[in-house]
Design a protein around this motif. Structure first.
Motif, PDB file in Angstrom:
ATOM      1  N   ILE A  73      33.885  35.693  41.642  1.00 41.76           N
ATOM      2  CA  ILE A  73      34.211  36.677  42.785  1.00 41.76           C
ATOM      3  C   ILE A  73      32.970  37.151  43.824  1.00 41.76           C
ATOM      4  N   VAL A  74      32.067  37.537  43.157  1.00 36.83           N
ATOM      5  CA  VAL A  74      30.626  37.809  43.797  1.00 36.83           C
ATOM      6  C   VAL A  74      30.360  36.293  44.405  1.00 36.83           C
ATOM      7  N   ASP A  75      30.317  35.244  43.592  1.00 30.07           N
ATOM      8  CA  ASP A  75      30.042  33.807  44.262  1.00 30.07           C
ATOM      9  C   ASP A  75      30.899  33.296  45.317  1.00 30.07           C
ATOM     10  N   LYS A  76      32.083  34.106  45.589  1.00 33.60           N
ATOM     11  CA  LYS A  76      33.022  33.660  46.551  1.00 33.60           C
ATOM     12  C   LYS A  76      33.854  32.597  46.501  1.00 33.60           C
ATOM     13  N   GLY A  77      33.828  32.303  45.004  1.00 35.04           N
ATOM     14  CA  GLY A  77      34.798  30.778  44.457  1.00 35.04           C
ATOM     15  C   GLY A  77      33.825  29.470  44.503  1.00 35.04           C
ATOM     16  N   ASN A  78      32.471  29.734  44.807  1.00 33.87           N
ATOM     17  CA  ASN A  78      31.767  28.522  44.795  1.00 33.87           C
ATOM     18  C   ASN A  78      31.593  27.943  43.506  1.00 33.87           C
ATOM     19  N   MET A 148      41.465  40.848  39.267  1.00 30.97           N
ATOM     20  CA  MET A 148      40.321  40.193  38.591  1.00 30.97           C
ATOM     21  C   MET A 148      40.880  38.750  37.946  1.00 30.97           C
ATOM     22  N   SER A 149      42.290  38.993  37.692  1.00 34.04           N
ATOM     23  CA  SER A 149      42.793  37.792  36.817  1.00 34.04           C
ATOM     24  C   SER A 149      43.275  36.668  37.979  1.00 34.04           C
ATOM     25  N   LEU A 150      43.253  36.814  39.075  1.00 29.87           N
ATOM     26  CA  LEU A 150      43.552  35.876  40.221  1.00 29.87           C
ATOM     27  C   LEU A 150      42.298  35.099  40.575  1.00 29.87           C
ATOM     28  N   GLY A 151      41.259  35.562  40.302  1.00 33.52           N
ATOM     29  CA  GLY A 151      39.827  34.765  40.893  1.00 33.52           C
ATOM     30  C   GLY A 151      39.711  34.889  42.201  1.00 33.52           C
ATOM     31  N   TRP A 152      38.806  34.387  42.880  1.00 33.30           N
ATOM     32  CA  TRP A 152      38.577  34.436  44.165  1.00 33.30           C
ATOM     33  C   TRP A 152      39.601  33.936  45.241  1.00 33.30           C
ATOM     34  N   HIS A 153      39.842  32.601  44.742  1.00 33.76           N
ATOM     35  CA  HIS A 153      40.808  31.918  45.510  1.00 33.76           C
ATOM     36  C   HIS A 153      42.208  32.405  45.496  1.00 33.76           C
ATOM     37  N   GLY A 154      42.800  32.931  44.329  1.00 29.93           N
ATOM     38  CA  GLY A 154      43.913  33.778  44.300  1.00 29.93           C
ATOM     39  C   GLY A 154      43.791  34.794  45.234  1.00 29.93           C
ATOM     40  N   ASN A 155      42.900  35.530  45.174  1.00 28.09           N
ATOM     41  CA  ASN A 155      42.705  36.810  46.268  1.00 28.09           C
ATOM     42  C   ASN A 155      42.725  36.421  47.523  1.00 28.09           C
ATOM     43  N   MET A 156      42.192  35.505  47.709  1.00 27.89           N
ATOM     44  CA  MET A 156      42.311  34.991  49.181  1.00 27.89           C
ATOM     45  C   MET A 156      43.510  34.667  49.515  1.00 27.89           C
TER      46      MET A 156
END
Length: 175
Positions: A73-78, A148-156
Protein backbone atom coordinates in the motif's frame (compact mmCIF):
# COMPACT_ATOMS: atom_id res chain seq x y z
CA UNK A 1 17.18 60.92 -1.93
CA UNK A 2 14.80 57.87 -2.14
CA UNK A 3 11.95 57.68 -4.59
CA UNK A 4 8.53 56.95 -3.14
CA UNK A 5 7.98 53.92 -5.40
CA UNK A 6 10.90 51.93 -4.00
CA UNK A 7 11.01 50.75 -0.38
CA UNK A 8 14.06 51.95 1.47
CA UNK A 9 16.40 49.44 2.98
CA UNK A 10 17.46 50.25 6.51
CA UNK A 11 21.01 49.54 7.53
CA UNK A 12 21.41 47.09 10.40
CA UNK A 13 21.58 48.70 13.83
CA UNK A 14 25.03 49.39 15.11
CA UNK A 15 24.54 47.33 18.29
CA UNK A 16 24.36 44.04 16.34
CA UNK A 17 20.64 43.45 17.11
CA UNK A 18 18.32 42.67 14.16
CA UNK A 19 15.89 45.37 13.12
CA UNK A 20 12.15 45.10 13.71
CA UNK A 21 11.54 44.74 9.95
CA UNK A 22 13.98 41.83 9.65
CA UNK A 23 12.41 40.08 12.66
CA UNK A 24 8.94 40.50 11.14
CA UNK A 25 10.04 39.07 7.80
CA UNK A 26 11.80 36.12 9.48
CA UNK A 27 8.70 35.47 11.58
CA UNK A 28 6.45 35.52 8.49
CA UNK A 29 8.79 33.14 6.64
CA UNK A 30 8.94 30.88 9.71
CA UNK A 31 5.16 30.69 9.91
CA UNK A 32 4.71 29.74 6.26
CA UNK A 33 7.53 27.18 6.41
CA UNK A 34 6.16 25.61 9.59
CA UNK A 35 2.66 25.54 8.14
CA UNK A 36 3.96 23.71 5.08
CA UNK A 37 5.94 21.25 7.19
CA UNK A 38 3.20 20.58 9.73
CA UNK A 39 2.92 17.00 10.82
CA UNK A 40 -0.04 15.05 12.03
CA UNK A 41 -0.23 12.69 14.95
CA UNK A 42 -0.53 8.96 14.45
CA UNK A 43 -4.06 7.61 14.93
CA UNK A 44 -2.76 5.28 17.65
CA UNK A 45 0.30 5.02 19.83
CA UNK A 46 3.30 2.81 19.29
CA UNK A 47 2.37 0.63 22.27
CA UNK A 48 -1.36 0.30 21.47
CA UNK A 49 -0.76 -3.15 19.99
CA UNK A 50 -3.45 -4.85 22.05
CA UNK A 51 -6.21 -2.62 20.66
CA UNK A 52 -6.55 -5.23 17.88
CA UNK A 53 -5.51 -8.59 19.34
CA UNK A 54 -5.83 -10.57 16.08
CA UNK A 55 -3.43 -8.25 14.22
CA UNK A 56 -1.13 -8.17 17.23
CA UNK A 57 -0.91 -11.98 17.24
CA UNK A 58 -0.35 -12.16 13.48
CA UNK A 59 2.46 -9.62 13.68
CA UNK A 60 3.96 -11.38 16.68
CA UNK A 61 4.15 -14.81 14.98
CA UNK A 62 4.39 -13.93 11.29
CA UNK A 63 5.34 -10.26 10.72
CA UNK A 64 6.16 -10.84 7.04
CA UNK A 65 2.45 -10.94 6.08
CA UNK A 66 1.33 -7.61 7.58
CA UNK A 67 4.61 -5.98 6.60
CA UNK A 68 4.06 -7.08 2.99
CA UNK A 69 0.54 -5.63 3.07
CA UNK A 70 1.80 -2.33 4.47
CA UNK A 71 4.66 -2.10 1.97
CA UNK A 72 2.34 -2.82 -1.00
CA UNK A 73 0.00 0.00 0.00
CA UNK A 74 2.83 2.42 0.78
CA UNK A 75 4.41 1.55 -2.61
CA UNK A 76 1.00 2.16 -4.24
CA UNK A 77 0.93 -1.33 -5.74
CA UNK A 78 4.24 -1.13 -7.62
CA UNK A 79 5.37 -4.34 -5.92
CA UNK A 80 3.08 -7.02 -4.54
CA UNK A 81 2.58 -7.96 -0.92
CA UNK A 82 4.09 -11.38 -1.64
CA UNK A 83 7.37 -9.93 -2.90
CA UNK A 84 7.73 -7.58 0.08
CA UNK A 85 6.87 -10.37 2.54
CA UNK A 86 9.28 -12.81 0.92
CA UNK A 87 12.12 -10.28 0.86
CA UNK A 88 11.45 -9.42 4.51
CA UNK A 89 11.59 -13.13 5.42
CA UNK A 90 14.82 -13.75 3.48
CA UNK A 91 16.52 -10.77 5.14
CA UNK A 92 15.27 -11.98 8.54
CA UNK A 93 16.57 -15.52 8.03
CA UNK A 94 19.93 -14.53 6.53
CA UNK A 95 20.89 -11.52 8.64
CA UNK A 96 18.30 -10.87 11.35
CA UNK A 97 18.36 -7.22 10.28
CA UNK A 98 14.96 -7.09 8.58
CA UNK A 99 14.26 -3.86 10.47
CA UNK A 100 16.62 -2.08 8.05
CA UNK A 101 14.21 -2.98 5.24
CA UNK A 102 11.03 -2.28 7.21
CA UNK A 103 12.02 1.11 8.62
CA UNK A 104 12.33 2.52 5.10
CA UNK A 105 8.62 1.90 4.56
CA UNK A 106 7.76 3.60 7.85
CA UNK A 107 9.69 6.66 6.66
CA UNK A 108 7.97 6.56 3.29
CA UNK A 109 4.55 6.22 4.94
CA UNK A 110 5.27 9.11 7.29
CA UNK A 111 6.21 11.32 4.34
CA UNK A 112 3.09 10.35 2.38
CA UNK A 113 0.72 11.12 5.25
CA UNK A 114 2.84 13.83 6.92
CA UNK A 115 2.98 11.91 10.19
CA UNK A 116 5.22 12.98 13.03
CA UNK A 117 8.43 11.10 13.73
CA UNK A 118 7.67 9.86 17.20
CA UNK A 119 8.63 8.67 19.75
CA UNK A 120 12.05 8.78 18.03
CA UNK A 121 13.44 8.39 14.52
CA UNK A 122 12.12 5.60 12.29
CA UNK A 123 15.32 3.57 12.25
CA UNK A 124 15.47 3.40 16.03
CA UNK A 125 11.74 2.59 16.33
CA UNK A 126 12.12 -0.39 13.99
CA UNK A 127 15.41 -1.51 15.52
CA UNK A 128 14.06 -1.57 19.09
CA UNK A 129 10.31 -2.10 18.68
CA UNK A 130 9.80 -3.50 15.20
CA UNK A 131 6.66 -5.50 15.84
CA UNK A 132 5.03 -2.57 17.65
CA UNK A 133 6.00 -0.28 14.76
CA UNK A 134 4.51 -2.64 12.16
CA UNK A 135 1.36 -2.92 14.26
CA UNK A 136 1.09 0.89 14.48
CA UNK A 137 1.59 1.29 10.72
CA UNK A 138 -1.05 -1.38 10.03
CA UNK A 139 -3.55 0.36 12.32
CA UNK A 140 -2.77 3.73 10.71
CA UNK A 141 -3.55 2.46 7.23
CA UNK A 142 -6.76 0.84 8.49
CA UNK A 143 -7.69 4.14 10.14
CA UNK A 144 -7.18 5.85 6.78
CA UNK A 145 -9.74 3.52 5.19
CA UNK A 146 -7.58 0.79 3.67
CA UNK A 147 -8.76 -2.81 3.80
CA UNK A 148 -5.38 -4.46 4.24
CA UNK A 149 -6.53 -7.81 2.87
CA UNK A 150 -7.41 -6.23 -0.51
CA UNK A 151 -4.01 -4.74 -1.23
CA UNK A 152 -3.45 -1.53 -3.18
CA UNK A 153 -5.30 -2.47 -6.36
CA UNK A 154 -8.29 -3.92 -4.50
CA UNK A 155 -8.59 -0.75 -2.43
CA UNK A 156 -8.42 1.40 -5.57
CA UNK A 157 -11.17 -0.69 -7.21
CA UNK A 158 -13.30 -0.40 -4.10
CA UNK A 159 -12.75 3.36 -4.05
CA UNK A 160 -13.71 3.72 -7.72
CA UNK A 161 -16.87 1.60 -7.55
CA UNK A 162 -19.01 4.70 -7.13
CA UNK A 163 -17.77 6.12 -10.45
CA UNK A 164 -19.78 4.95 -13.43
CA UNK A 165 -17.71 4.62 -16.58
CA UNK A 166 -19.38 5.01 -19.97
CA UNK A 167 -19.56 1.80 -22.01
CA UNK A 168 -16.68 1.14 -24.37
CA UNK A 169 -17.66 1.62 -28.01
CA UNK A 170 -15.74 -0.23 -30.70
CA UNK A 171 -14.55 1.94 -33.56
CA UNK A 172 -15.84 -0.45 -36.16
CA UNK A 173 -19.55 -1.25 -36.08
CA UNK A 174 -20.74 -4.61 -37.46
CA UNK A 175 -24.31 -5.80 -38.04
Amino acid sequence: MYSSSEPSEQPPPSDGQPSLASLQSQYAVGISASAMMSTHKWSSGLCDCCSDVSICCLICWCPCIPFGQIAEIVDKGNTSCDVHGALYTVILLLTGCQWIYSFMYRSKMRQQYMLSEEPCNDCLVHCCCERCAICQEYRELQHRGFDMSLGWHGNMERQNQGIVMPPFAHTEMKR
